[in-house]
Design an enzyme around this catalytic site. Structure first.
Site, mmCIF file in Angstrom:
data_model
loop_
_atom_site.group_PDB
_atom_site.id
_atom_site.type_symbol
_atom_site.label_atom_id
_atom_site.label_comp_id
_atom_site.label_asym_id
_atom_site.label_seq_id
_atom_site.Cartn_x
_atom_site.Cartn_y
_atom_site.Cartn_z
ATOM 1 N N GLU A 43 1.394 -0.602 -0.064
ATOM 2 C CA GLU A 43 -0.490 -0.041 -0.550
ATOM 3 C C GLU A 43 0.567 1.024 -0.298
ATOM 4 O O GLU A 43 0.200 2.495 -0.813
ATOM 5 C CB GLU A 43 -1.184 0.076 0.977
ATOM 6 C CG GLU A 43 -1.533 0.588 1.637
ATOM 7 C CD GLU A 43 -2.695 1.354 0.114
ATOM 8 O OE1 GLU A 43 -4.063 2.142 0.524
ATOM 9 O OE2 GLU A 43 -3.854 0.479 -0.220
ATOM 10 N N THR A 80 -11.477 7.344 -14.087
ATOM 11 C CA THR A 80 -11.011 6.511 -13.002
ATOM 12 C C THR A 80 -11.452 5.219 -12.314
ATOM 13 O O THR A 80 -10.341 4.324 -11.582
ATOM 14 C CB THR A 80 -10.369 7.751 -11.781
ATOM 15 O OG1 THR A 80 -9.420 7.884 -10.972
ATOM 16 C CG2 THR A 80 -11.408 7.868 -11.341
#
Length: 526
Positions: A378, A514
């Protein structure tokens, strides 16, 4: 807490042995070289199987709710209980041409009551997922794939639902500047009283709302979103733009003034930059100013915030900036950046942007192949050769990651994998630009790693630590963008060419929002 899991047999994966294929380093294939159609079809079908497996779990245990909890076979509603996973899966089911799932979702969308929710509504998330998902489904079923809808009337209802949702959201723009509030409440309409909004949550509305105007002929939707965007295109004060095109994050809703000069291509800022070039792809006539701002940001990024890890100078990452001070941190979310540079280079016929984008793709690929799971973390950091040992903004790698940093060129500060799509997205753009089989193989290896590690119970769950051999355990959550993005890009990179693919016959007739929902462009395809 560990959960044992069974990886269901996948017929086509059996053919491919469910192993990471050996890939020659930097194999270059001429664009247009005949594909290995059998291999590509097997890979695309394997991704399609993962989609149907995930969908079956969602439909059985969570249909009409926002997310599946695949381990407990339960659900949650973090997106207002409108069925986010179903709407996000809509365009993917269409491009994969799975008529039974398309019909299920097509019949579900008219039942959503977009007038009712007791939870806070995110203007940004609701726009990219729900509004984007419905408009994309409408474009695809009214355009290249009309035979997938057995109920043509329902396709028109999907558009009506998009209009209804946008009308319910429109009060967000009722501010002194027209910059919208992001945190909304319905019944009665109100906001969370925040006085600021961020550039991603302001600047990632314009494609969807403009598309809605262009489909309906009602200019209001486009005008609302473009008014808020105008403050991002002409940022004030000047100190909020430390380098041309690169701007801070937070903007005062009442004055339109930027509140900082802290930013980058990371979460909170990312899709503002993404949409600058995508608006130009969508319509070259109306959005040349957006193109020009993307060029400024791209050139400044190459010149000022591109950095190289001290142990791996062959890798390139984009740093965060605070004014003109750099913070060498990035994240999985930011790995869309390579794809954005590649799309910009293709659109503008500028090879330098494609080449730089491929450098960024290579760096993000390294975050995958360096971990024990073969999946990137992440959040990660690095230092450069000029980083001082006592630099508090750029700490040295901890002792327990020093050996890892020496080899990988980054160290991990958050090792989760929450089913994010951005690395797969950039592999997709890299392949579409180059025709290089390498990027298909990278995408396949990533998919195999995810399929063999995150697949559990009735779907796919988040991993707690990508640098643990088993992913470190699970978080019992399958976000809706798993359907919209990860599986769509994983499929399209291996799928046959089609009108909605990037650079189809050298032009873009569709552009992806997106959330990876493809919209039909309105200007001449470029």
């Amino acid at each position: 807490m560990h959960f044992s899991r069974t990886i269901l047999a996948v017929p086509v994966l059996g053919l491919l042995s469910l192993t990471v294929l050996a890939v020659p380093n930097r194999v270059k294939l001429p664009r247009g070289r005949p594909d290995n159609h059998t291999l590509n079809r097997e890979r695309a079908d394997a991704v399609k199987e993962a989609f149907t497996f995930s969908w079956d779990g969602y439909q059985k245990y969570a249909m009409g709710h926002d997310e599946l909890h695949p381990i407990s076979n339960s659900y949650s509603d973090s997106r207002n209980s409108w069925g986010a996973s179903a709407v996000d899966a809509f365009s993917t089911a269409i491009v994969m041409q799975i008529p039974e799932i398309v019909d299920t979702i097509l019949n579900y969308i008219p039942t959503i009551d977009f007038d009712v929710t007791t939870d806070q509504v995110s203007l940004f998330e609701t726009t990219i997922r729900y509004l984007g998902g419905m408009l994309s489904g409408y474009d695809l079923l009214k355009g290249p794939l009309p035979t997938l809808a057995s109920n043509a009337t329902a396709v028109d209802v999907v558009l009506a639902q998009a209009i209804r949702l946008a009308d319910n959201l429109a009060f967000a723009f009722d501010t002194p500047t027209g910059i919208p509030s992001n945190g909304l409440y319905f019944n009665p309409p109100g906001t969370d009283n925040s006085t600021t909004n961020g550039i991603a949550t302001i600047g990632t509305l314009v494609l969807e709302w403009t598309r809605l105007s262009d489909i309906t002929g009602n200019k209001t939707y486009a005008e609302l979103s473009q008014k808020g965007e105008s403050y991002l295109l002409a940022p004030k004060p000047a100190s909020s733009e430390p380098w041309p095109g690169l701007v801070g994050t937070n903007v005062d809703i009442n004055t339109g003034l930027f509140q900082d000069a802290f930013g980058g291509w990371v979460g909170g800022d990312d899709s503002f930059y993404e949409y600058l070039i995508k608006m130009y792809v969508y319509d070259t006539t109306r959005f040349s100013e957006y193109r020009d701002r993307w060029i400024l940001a791209a050139d400044s990024s190459i010149a000022h915030i591109a950095t190289h890890p001290s142990t791996r100078p062959d890798l390139t990452f984009l740093s965060i900036f605070d004014g003109q001070e750099l913070i060498h941190e990035s994240e999985h979310l930011a790995c869309f950046d390579g794809g954005s540079f590649i799309l910009g280079g293709l659109t503008l016929k500028e090879q330098k942007y494609i080449d730089f984008g491929l450098e960024l793709v290579n760096g993000c690929h390294d975050t995958y192949i360096s971990t024990l799971t073969g999946i990137g973390p992440e959040i990660f950091r690095w230092v450069t050769n000029s980083t001082a040992a006592n630099d508090t903004n750029n700490p040295q790698p901890p002792a327990d990651q020093q050996a890892f940093y020496e080899k990988a060129g980054f160290f991990i500060t958050n090792g989760q994998y929450v089913l994010r799509p951005e690395v797969m997205e950039s592999f997709y753009y890299a392949y579409r630009a180059t025709g290089d089989q390498q990027y298909r193989d990278w995408a396949w290896n990533a998919f195999v790693a995810i399929n063999s590690t995150a697949r559990v119970g009735s779907g796919f769950a988040e991993l707690q630590d990508v640098n643990a051999a088993d992913g470190g355990g699970f978080n019992d959550f399958q976000d809706s963008f798993w359907f919209a993005e990860v599986l769509k890009y994983s499929y399209l990179i291996h799928a046959p060419d089609s009108v909605f693919q990037v650079e189809n016959q050298g032009v873009n007739q569709f552009v992806f929002n997106t959330e990876a929902h493809p919209f039909k462009v309105v200007g001449p395809p470029i």
